[in-house]
Design an enzyme around this catalytic site. Structure first.
Site, PDB file in Angstrom:
ATOM      1  N   ASP A 212       0.849  -1.198   0.000  1.00 11.26           N
ATOM      2  CA  ASP A 212       0.000   0.000   0.000  1.00 11.26           C
ATOM      3  C   ASP A 212       0.884   1.249   0.000  1.00 11.26           C
ATOM      4  O   ASP A 212       2.103   1.151   0.076  1.00 11.26           O
ATOM      5  CB  ASP A 212      -0.949  -0.004   1.207  1.00 11.26           C
ATOM      6  CG  ASP A 212      -0.205  -0.060   2.538  1.00 11.26           C
ATOM      7  OD1 ASP A 212       0.889  -0.655   2.588  1.00 11.26           O
ATOM      8  OD2 ASP A 212      -0.702   0.496   3.527  1.00 11.26           O
TER       9      ASP A 212
ATOM     10  N   HIS B 112       1.700  -9.143  -2.875  1.00  6.84           N
ATOM     11  CA  HIS B 112       0.674  -8.092  -2.950  1.00  6.84           C
ATOM     12  C   HIS B 112       1.337  -6.714  -2.951  1.00  6.84           C
ATOM     13  O   HIS B 112       1.970  -6.318  -1.973  1.00  6.84           O
ATOM     14  CB  HIS B 112      -0.247  -8.235  -1.733  1.00  6.84           C
ATOM     15  CG  HIS B 112      -1.326  -7.218  -1.644  1.00  6.84           C
ATOM     16  ND1 HIS B 112      -2.513  -7.323  -2.327  1.00  6.84           N
ATOM     17  CD2 HIS B 112      -1.407  -6.067  -0.948  1.00  6.84           C
ATOM     18  CE1 HIS B 112      -3.289  -6.286  -2.051  1.00  6.84           C
ATOM     19  NE2 HIS B 112      -2.635  -5.508  -1.207  1.00  6.84           N
TER      20      HIS B 112
ATOM     21  N   ASP C 205       0.811 -17.807  -3.404  1.00  2.00           N
ATOM     22  CA  ASP C 205       1.584 -16.770  -4.101  1.00  2.00           C
ATOM     23  C   ASP C 205       0.709 -16.085  -5.144  1.00  2.00           C
ATOM     24  O   ASP C 205       0.896 -16.249  -6.339  1.00  2.00           O
ATOM     25  CB  ASP C 205       2.832 -17.378  -4.750  1.00  2.00           C
ATOM     26  CG  ASP C 205       3.690 -16.301  -5.401  1.00  2.00           C
ATOM     27  OD1 ASP C 205       3.594 -15.133  -4.969  1.00  2.00           O
ATOM     28  OD2 ASP C 205       4.444 -16.621  -6.336  1.00  2.00           O
TER      29      ASP C 205
ATOM     30  N   GLU D 109       1.936 -10.522   1.300  1.00  4.93           N
ATOM     31  CA  GLU D 109       2.338  -9.138   1.081  1.00  4.93           C
ATOM     32  C   GLU D 109       3.860  -9.040   1.239  1.00  4.93           C
ATOM     33  O   GLU D 109       4.533  -9.995   1.643  1.00  4.93           O
ATOM     34  CB  GLU D 109       1.624  -8.198   2.067  1.00  4.93           C
ATOM     35  CG  GLU D 109       1.755  -6.736   1.671  1.00  4.93           C
ATOM     36  CD  GLU D 109       0.619  -5.840   2.146  1.00  4.93           C
ATOM     37  OE1 GLU D 109      -0.365  -6.351   2.697  1.00  4.93           O
ATOM     38  OE2 GLU D 109       0.730  -4.618   1.941  1.00  4.93           O
TER      39      GLU D 109
HETATM   40  O1  9MR Z   1       1.974  -6.730   9.572  1.00  8.46           O
HETATM   41  C1  9MR Z   1       0.732  -6.357  10.137  1.00  8.46           C
HETATM   42  C2  9MR Z   1       0.219  -7.500  10.960  1.00  8.46           C
HETATM   43  O2  9MR Z   1       1.070  -7.743  12.055  1.00  8.46           O
HETATM   44  C3  9MR Z   1      -1.190  -7.181  11.436  1.00  8.46           C
HETATM   45  O3  9MR Z   1      -1.710  -8.320  12.077  1.00  8.46           O
HETATM   46  C4  9MR Z   1      -2.068  -6.794  10.252  1.00  8.46           C
HETATM   47  C5  9MR Z   1      -3.478  -6.431  10.644  1.00  8.46           C
HETATM   48  O4  9MR Z   1      -3.510  -5.274  11.414  1.00  8.46           O
HETATM   49  O5  9MR Z   1      -1.507  -5.704   9.575  1.00  8.46           O
HETATM   50  C6  9MR Z   1      -0.229  -5.976   9.044  1.00  8.46           C
HETATM   51  O6  9MR Z   1       0.277  -4.831   8.471  1.00  8.46           O
HETATM   52  C7  9MR Z   1      -0.244  -4.367   7.254  1.00  8.46           C
HETATM   53  C8  9MR Z   1      -0.649  -2.925   7.480  1.00  8.46           C
HETATM   54  O7  9MR Z   1      -1.743  -2.888   8.334  1.00  8.46           O
HETATM   55  C9  9MR Z   1      -0.902  -2.181   6.186  1.00  8.46           C
HETATM   56  N1  9MR Z   1       0.198  -2.312   5.288  1.00  8.46           N
HETATM   57  C10 9MR Z   1       0.503  -3.697   4.976  1.00  8.46           C
HETATM   58  C11 9MR Z   1       0.871  -4.456   6.226  1.00  8.46           C
HETATM   59  C12 9MR Z   1       1.258  -5.897   5.926  1.00  8.46           C
HETATM   60  O8  9MR Z   1       0.212  -6.698   5.536  1.00  8.46           O
END
Ligand code: 9MR
Length: 843
Positions: free
Chosen positions: A341, A659, A707, A716
């Site tokens: 993102d 992602h 994947d 991601e």
């Molecule tokens: O890495 C984060 C993980 O530990 C959390 O459980 C999750 C849900 O809150 O969010 C992950 O972080 C994401 C973030 O919120 C937005 N950018 C991408 C991150 C990786 O998926």
């Protein structure tokens, strides 16, 4: 075809659009397409617009719908990614209530402009509730239709509830069978000649099996018997392990055969990890916001600067707060995009930049200028520090200004007002960017990394170092004054929430970094009094952005400081490592991580547990800890249930569709895949995204991964996952063992701004040393000056002392002594603890 015609055709193909009694189920209906339509599993994967909160109430999904909206689509509850097959007739059913009674819109549609509707109905909902049933025929095939309940447009607030949402018919849901290749699982990149060499065999056999190691010419060069390990909970498989560690001959294209299956090929070579730290670090340049990515530096990855205030971007040079949060705008240009993102989050930026700086601080001589092909290469400073600075400058810019509420605290995050779709290059993001409230966690992340930066940048840029220290002190004071300002767990629209309701660990980490850098009593006392200083912080699930006490403990153990209980601190890291070694030993895939369910980003937790084991090696020199790290890497690079590497470009079968809005090759062939050296988050039992929910339901932990670019919960890429990859791979690339030398370094005197030190090298080995070069590094900005008994040179804080003609020979048991005067402009000046004699670390 024009958009209008497409929409018309869709309407024409909608047949028998009729509410019928909900009970009439056709016998030949296909399987259920809706995920969690009964809300037994909470609200996910259902989503709502930002003006409502979804909650399960009495087994139904309910939401309070605000009044005062204009259009039906101003308030929506929906679910994405439903597969439709052209020509199929579908039954769509649900139960709904409205209090007071209301007419809503039930749609099944294309999820993006022009939002072609395949089903559109207007259910008249009552307080007591009704079942609704419709049929329609899909005019097109698509993998990602959207079910939407549009419930906006009411002047008055009301309450909407629904239950038993069902879509049946059409295609059988895809049965997803991952292609796991041969049942013999190896590190597909390879094994170090002197390192451990283990593989895992998936088999139904309960008896030991023969195995053979073959070279590229198919000649058997070693053989043995497997060890049955029984059922492995992390994969649900019956497995054996095999150990071919006794074979050490370097070569390419080896294979292992057992139970009639032959592994994918692998190498045995001393250099298998040489390039990985470089690639893992190069990842950060193409994650940069606020700067054009040059094709000359990253062929195939060029793109215009993102978020530099050029339309359609609405950031990041003057970003306002969310309404009501603050009355100013900040220039928060730069930094790294968090993941796939376009958000930038201080908490996650914190651990990421910390870990890059920690990799550097572990062995400053290993990181050089010109290593990473970044715009700053050639500026005379190590590229890893230049890359870290790109993020650190952003973190500094997130601090609330003087004279404003919460001055000195850091805003938790800055990101888009709403989530955007994929693909979307950063410079094309049209969303409003907003600063979110300040938080104690973000403020302490800033304090910790700024304190760390202050000592590491001191020899290169005194002004930047001083700016960081000032910001760190200010952040610390602000956090102490606002110790419980937590990020809102529901603030997850347009960006991640990164909420954390316990910041005692962030306090400990920040105090530790401030203490190491300043030596001051306030921080020392805070460290000593913190429960995290003596508690068992080595969770089996590893450390991460929300669990940061470990960062402080690791640095207190490894970076020289005058803490009174330093020996205990160092021992505690060894105890943590022992715990992970035990988990790994018990695991048939050699994984130093084995909770009953795997976490989001499990690969980074695996790697962080390896950081603890690697640090135990650094502290003790005991080979078993280095062996454990080497074996742990096998899992990341292919010795796993899916038989794949999680690092792009490493191994025959490797993740490549992580992602990301700009590495979206899977969606647009004109865009690239993620660059070599990009880590995928990896198996996540939570499977929060719809694709994973559709394909991976019921997965054993290691199988909760796909994947595919749509699987944001399992696949991601992030800045805080590549950072342990960089740290660990730098450790693995470090070939140095231990040499039989002992070094005594004693400060003989100090005065304001200066000191004098004496260094004694003892040859504790059996061979005569003939000509020596001794290397160490200072904590920060110290400079070695006038020297006697050696020739000195210094680069940054790395000092090299070379023997002179007359004292180059050190016979076994003998010592040589030299001394020097140094300058120290600020802060503590602890004796260095790590010395390399002729490139090999002394015991
Ligand atoms: O890495 C984060 C993980 O530990 C959390 O459980 C999750 C849900 O809150 O969010 C992950 O972080 C994401 C973030 O919120 C937005 N950018 C991408 C991150 C990786 O998926």
């Amino acid at each position: 075809m024009t958009r209008c015609r497409a929409a018309l055709l869709a309407l024409l193909t909608m047949v028998a659009l009729s509410p019928t009694p909900a009970a009439s189920a056709a016998a030949d209906e296909g399987p259920e397409q809706i995920v969690n339509g009964t809300f037994d599993a909470g609200t996910a994967p259902w989503w709502g617009t930002g003006n409502i909160t979804l909650a399960v109430d009495g087994g139904r999904l309910c939401a309070d719908i605000p009044g005062g909206t204009t259009n039906p689509w101003d308030v929506i509850v929906g679910q994405n990614d439903l597969p439709l097959v052209a020509g199929e007739t579908y039954a769509y059913r649900f139960f709904a209530t409205a209090t007071p009674a209301k007419v809503g819109r039930a749609l099944i549609q294309l999820p993006v402009d022009p939002y072609t509707q395949y089903l559109s109905a207007a259910p008249e909902m009552s307080v007591s509730g009704n079942g609704y049933s419709y049929t329609f025929t899909a005019p097109v095939s698509l993998p990602n239709a959207q079910v939407a309940f549009q419930v906006g447009g009411s002047a008055e607030p009301w309450r909407f509830c629904m239950d038993d949402v069902s879509l049946k018919g059409g295609a059988e849901p895809e049965v997803y069978e991952p292609d796991t290749g041969p049942r013999v699982r190896v590190n597909m990149v390879g094994y170090l000649p002197t390192g451990p060499k283990k593989a895992t065999v998936v088999t139904t056999s309960t008896e030991a099996l023969d195995w053979e190691l073959k070279n590229a010419g198919k000649v058997t060069v070693a053989s043995g018997r497997t060890v049955p390990r029984g059922a492995d909970g992390s994969s649900g498989q019956n497995v054996h392990t095999l150990d071919f560690g006794a074979y050490r001959k370097p070569g390419e294209g080896y294979t292992l055969t057992a139970d009639g299956e032959t592994s994918r090929p692998f190498d045995i070579a001393a250099g298998i990890y040489d390039q990985l730290p470089v690639d893992a670090l190069k990842f950060y340049y193409t994650q940069r916001s606020g700067i054009e990515i040059l094709d000359s530096l990253r062929p195939g990855y060029a793109r215009p600067a993102g978020h530099v205030g050029v339309a359609p971007n609405q950031g990041d040079v003057s970003v306002p707060c969310q309404p009501g949060v603050c009355d100013y705008s900040l220039n928060v240009k730069g930094g790294w995009y968090d993941a796939g993102d376009h958000g930038k989050y201080v908490v996650n930026g914190g651990i990421s930049v910390y870990q890059l700086m920690a990799a550097y601080e572990r062995d400053k001589a290993a990181f050089k200028d010109g290593q990473l092909n970044i715009p700053e290469s050639g500026n005379g400073k190590p590229d890893i520090l230049d890359e870290a600075r790109w993020e650190q400058e952003f973190l500094l810019s997130m601090q609330a200004p003087d004279g404003k509420p919460y001055a000195g605290m850091a805003h938790h995050k800055i990101h888009d007002q709403n989530w955007t779709g994929l693909p979307l290059l950063p410079h094309l993001d049209p969303q409003l960017r907003e600063l979110h409230p300040t938080s104690t966690a973000a403020t302490l992340n800033l304090a910790a990394t700024a304190a760390q930066a202050a000592r590491l940048f001191a020899p290169y840029d005194a002004e930047f170092a001083a700016r960081n220290l000032k910001a760190a002190r200010k952040a610390w004071a602000a956090a102490k004054a606002n110790p419980a300002r937590y990020a809102d767990p529901n603030d997850g629209i347009g960006g991640g929430a990164y909420n954390d309701g316990d910041v005692s660990d962030e306090f400990y980490w920040a105090a530790a970094e401030l203490y190491i850098t300043t030596g001051e009593k306030e921080f020392r006392d805070f460290v000593l009094a913190s429960p995290h200083h003596t508690g068992d912080i080595w969770r089996e699930r590893g450390f991460d952005w929300g669990n940061t006490a470990q960062l402080g403990r690791l640095d207190l153990a490894t970076v020289p400081n005058a803490l009174p209980d330093r020996a205990r601190v160092r021992q505690s890291v060894v105890e943590g490592a022992e715990k992970y070694v035990a988990v790994q030993k018990a695991h048939p895939y050699g994984l130093p991580y084995n909770p009953p369910d795997f976490d989001w980003g499990s690969n980074n937790l695996v790697l962080n547990n390896m950081v603890v084991m690697a640090t135990a090696y650094d502290l003790t020199g005991q080979e078993k800890y280095r062996t454990a790290v080497r074996e742990g890497m096998d899992y990341i690079l292919g010795r796993n249930a899916l038989n794949q590497s999680y690092v792009t470009g490493y191994g025959e079968v490797a993740s490549k569709n992580q992602h990301s809005r700009w590495y979206s090759r899977q969606l647009d062939p004109n865009l690239p895949n993620p660059p070599r050296g990009t880590l995928a988050g990896g198996p996540n039992s939570g499977i929060q995204d719809p694709l994973a929910q559709r394909l991976l339901r019921g997965c054993a932990p290691q199988f909760c991964y796909i994947d595919d670019i749509e699987s944001w919960a399992t696949n991601e890429l992030t800045i805080n996952w590549n950072s342990p990859l960089a740290w660990v791979s730098a450790f693995l690339a470090d070939k140095g063992g231990r040499s039989d030398c002992r070094v005594g370094y004693s400060a003989h005197g100090s005065w304001p701004g200066g000191f004098t030190a004496q260094v004694v090298i003892e040859n504790a080995g059996k061979e005569t040393v003939d000509g020596w070069s001794l290397r160490w590094s200072f904590l920060g900005g110290q400079r070695a000056g006038h020297v006697w008994g050696a020739a000195l040179s210094q680069s940054g804080s790395v000092v090299t002392a070379k023997s002179l003609g007359w004292n180059g020979k050190i016979k076994p048991g003998q010592k040589v002594t030299f001394g020097f005067n140094g300058t120290n402009t600020s802060g503590p000046n602890p004796a260095p603890e790590v010395f390399h004699l002729n490139g090999v670390r002394c015991t």
